[in-house]
Design a protein around this motif. Structure first.
Motif, PDB file in Angstrom:
ATOM      1  N   UNK A 111      45.049  44.157   5.168  1.00  0.00           N
ATOM      2  CA  UNK A 111      43.722  44.046   5.787  1.00  0.00           C
ATOM      3  C   UNK A 111      42.613  44.107   4.749  1.00  0.00           C
ATOM      4  N   UNK A 112      42.757  44.994   3.767  1.00  0.00           N
ATOM      5  CA  UNK A 112      41.762  45.086   2.702  1.00  0.00           C
ATOM      6  C   UNK A 112      41.710  43.791   1.905  1.00  0.00           C
ATOM      7  N   UNK A 113      42.887  43.256   1.578  1.00  0.00           N
ATOM      8  CA  UNK A 113      42.952  41.989   0.835  1.00  0.00           C
ATOM      9  C   UNK A 113      42.296  40.870   1.640  1.00  0.00           C
ATOM     10  N   UNK A 114      42.602  40.805   2.936  1.00  0.00           N
ATOM     11  CA  UNK A 114      42.010  39.770   3.788  1.00  0.00           C
ATOM     12  C   UNK A 114      40.498  39.928   3.869  1.00  0.00           C
ATOM     13  N   UNK A 115      40.039  41.159   4.006  1.00  0.00           N
ATOM     14  CA  UNK A 115      38.598  41.400   4.076  1.00  0.00           C
ATOM     15  C   UNK A 115      37.906  40.978   2.783  1.00  0.00           C
ATOM     16  N   UNK A 116      38.507  41.304   1.649  1.00  0.00           N
ATOM     17  CA  UNK A 116      37.917  40.913   0.368  1.00  0.00           C
ATOM     18  C   UNK A 116      37.908  39.394   0.207  1.00  0.00           C
ATOM     19  N   UNK A 117      38.985  38.734   0.627  1.00  0.00           N
ATOM     20  CA  UNK A 117      39.029  37.275   0.529  1.00  0.00           C
ATOM     21  C   UNK A 117      37.986  36.630   1.443  1.00  0.00           C
ATOM     22  N   UNK A 118      37.813  37.180   2.636  1.00  0.00           N
ATOM     23  CA  UNK A 118      36.794  36.648   3.553  1.00  0.00           C
ATOM     24  C   UNK A 118      35.410  36.831   2.967  1.00  0.00           C
ATOM     25  N   UNK A 119      35.147  37.998   2.385  1.00  0.00           N
ATOM     26  CA  UNK A 119      33.841  38.236   1.765  1.00  0.00           C
ATOM     27  C   UNK A 119      33.621  37.288   0.593  1.00  0.00           C
ATOM     28  N   UNK A 120      34.684  37.030  -0.166  1.00  0.00           N
ATOM     29  CA  UNK A 120      34.582  36.089  -1.279  1.00  0.00           C
ATOM     30  C   UNK A 120      34.251  34.689  -0.764  1.00  0.00           C
ATOM     31  N   UNK A 121      34.925  34.289   0.303  1.00  0.00           N
ATOM     32  CA  UNK A 121      34.645  32.971   0.888  1.00  0.00           C
ATOM     33  C   UNK A 121      33.224  32.892   1.424  1.00  0.00           C
ATOM     34  N   UNK A 122      32.755  33.969   2.052  1.00  0.00           N
ATOM     35  CA  UNK A 122      31.369  33.990   2.528  1.00  0.00           C
ATOM     36  C   UNK A 122      30.391  33.798   1.372  1.00  0.00           C
ATOM     37  N   UNK A 123      30.668  34.483   0.273  1.00  0.00           N
ATOM     38  CA  UNK A 123      29.790  34.361  -0.893  1.00  0.00           C
ATOM     39  C   UNK A 123      29.800  32.931  -1.429  1.00  0.00           C
ATOM     40  N   UNK A 124      30.982  32.319  -1.473  1.00  0.00           N
ATOM     41  CA  UNK A 124      31.084  30.939  -1.958  1.00  0.00           C
ATOM     42  C   UNK A 124      30.354  29.975  -1.024  1.00  0.00           C
ATOM     43  N   UNK A 125      30.515  30.175   0.294  1.00  0.00           N
ATOM     44  CA  UNK A 125      29.824  29.318   1.263  1.00  0.00           C
ATOM     45  C   UNK A 125      28.313  29.503   1.140  1.00  0.00           C
ATOM     46  N   UNK A 126      27.862  30.736   0.940  1.00  0.00           N
ATOM     47  CA  UNK A 126      26.430  30.993   0.765  1.00  0.00           C
ATOM     48  C   UNK A 126      25.893  30.272  -0.473  1.00  0.00           C
ATOM     49  N   UNK A 127      26.653  30.302  -1.569  1.00  0.00           N
ATOM     50  CA  UNK A 127      26.228  29.630  -2.797  1.00  0.00           C
ATOM     51  C   UNK A 127      26.149  28.116  -2.569  1.00  0.00           C
ATOM     52  N   UNK A 128      27.179  27.554  -1.915  1.00  0.00           N
ATOM     53  CA  UNK A 128      27.184  26.117  -1.636  1.00  0.00           C
ATOM     54  C   UNK A 128      26.027  25.757  -0.708  1.00  0.00           C
ATOM     55  N   UNK A 129      25.805  26.570   0.320  1.00  0.00           N
ATOM     56  CA  UNK A 129      24.690  26.316   1.243  1.00  0.00           C
ATOM     57  C   UNK A 129      23.355  26.383   0.520  1.00  0.00           C
ATOM     58  N   UNK A 130      23.204  27.372  -0.339  1.00  0.00           N
ATOM     59  CA  UNK A 130      21.960  27.519  -1.092  1.00  0.00           C
ATOM     60  C   UNK A 130      21.736  26.314  -2.002  1.00  0.00           C
ATOM     61  N   UNK A 131      22.799  25.902  -2.726  1.00  0.00           N
ATOM     62  CA  UNK A 131      22.683  24.750  -3.625  1.00  0.00           C
ATOM     63  C   UNK A 131      22.372  23.474  -2.842  1.00  0.00           C
ATOM     64  N   UNK A 132      23.043  23.293  -1.713  1.00  0.00           N
ATOM     65  CA  UNK A 132      22.803  22.104  -0.886  1.00  0.00           C
ATOM     66  C   UNK A 132      21.378  22.098  -0.360  1.00  0.00           C
ATOM     67  N   UNK A 133      20.917  23.238   0.116  1.00  0.00           N
ATOM     68  CA  UNK A 133      19.543  23.344   0.617  1.00  0.00           C
ATOM     69  C   UNK A 133      18.547  23.076  -0.499  1.00  0.00           C
TER      70      UNK A 133
END
Length: 187
Positions: free
Chosen positions: A137-159
């Motif tokens: 569960x901890x590993x999954x939570x960390x991976x999800x947070x990592x993906x959120x951060x990556x999506x935020x960066x991509x969204x920010x760059x796209x915007x």
């Protein structure tokens, strides 16, 4: 066992978990350092179990089954019928079946600790499974947070790219208006 932890990854994970890097426990550090949590606790326990532990598990499994209850009930019925009806006055254990009571007491005295050993092993298995589930569960939570951060960066760059493109379009339109040329190119 585990790979060395990337300091950047460790810092990001600590930030995601709302802790300082030095406050992360050993489990979190181990999970952060691995690519995947792929340990089967059942296999590990099976490999570590002794002959006595495996025997206790099998005895408890059989002793807690309908097969045991039916076989034991049949054996008791045969004992009672044999000593009451078949052998009559020559019965080796006439009513009130004192020898049978002795055998049942001895069986209970042996079976109870064996069942408790099996229950203790099951409790240990449950604790290890809970620990494994926590790591997953901890590993999954960390991976999800990592993906959120990556999506935020991509969204920010796209915007940012869209805003820059819109600014270029506004600049071109402003230039066209300043020249007095209509935007569709006709005069």
């Amino acid at each position: 066992m585990s790979t060395p932890t990337n300091p950047d990854r460790l810092e990001r994970a600590a930030r995601w978990l709302g802790r300082q890097t030095h406050d992360l426990d050993a489990v979190a550090r181990r999970v952060i350092g691995r690519q995947a949590v792929v340990d089967d606790p059942n296999r590990r326990l099976a490999d570590q179990s002794t002959f006595g532990e495996r025997l206790a598990d099998q005895v408890a499994s059989f002793g807690g089954s309908w097969k045991f209850i039916l076989l034991f009930g049949a054996a008791l019925l045969i004992w009672v019928v044999l000593n009451s009806e078949v052998l009559g006055k020559t019965a080796f254990d006439p009513y009130p079946y004192i020898f049978l009571n002795l055998m049942l007491s001895m069986l209970a005295a042996i079976q109870a600790p064996v069942i408790m050993m099996s229950q203790n092993r099951q409790a240990m298995k449950d604790r290890q499974m809970a620990s494994y589930d926590y790591e997953v569960n901890l590993k999954a939570e960390l991976e999800i947070m990592s993906l959120h951060e990556k999506v935020d960066v991509v969204s920010h760059d796209t915007l940012l790219q869209i805003l820059q493109q819109q600014q270029r379009q506004i600049d071109l339109l402003t230039e066209l208006v300043a020249r007095g040329t209509p935007p569709n190119g006709t005069a």
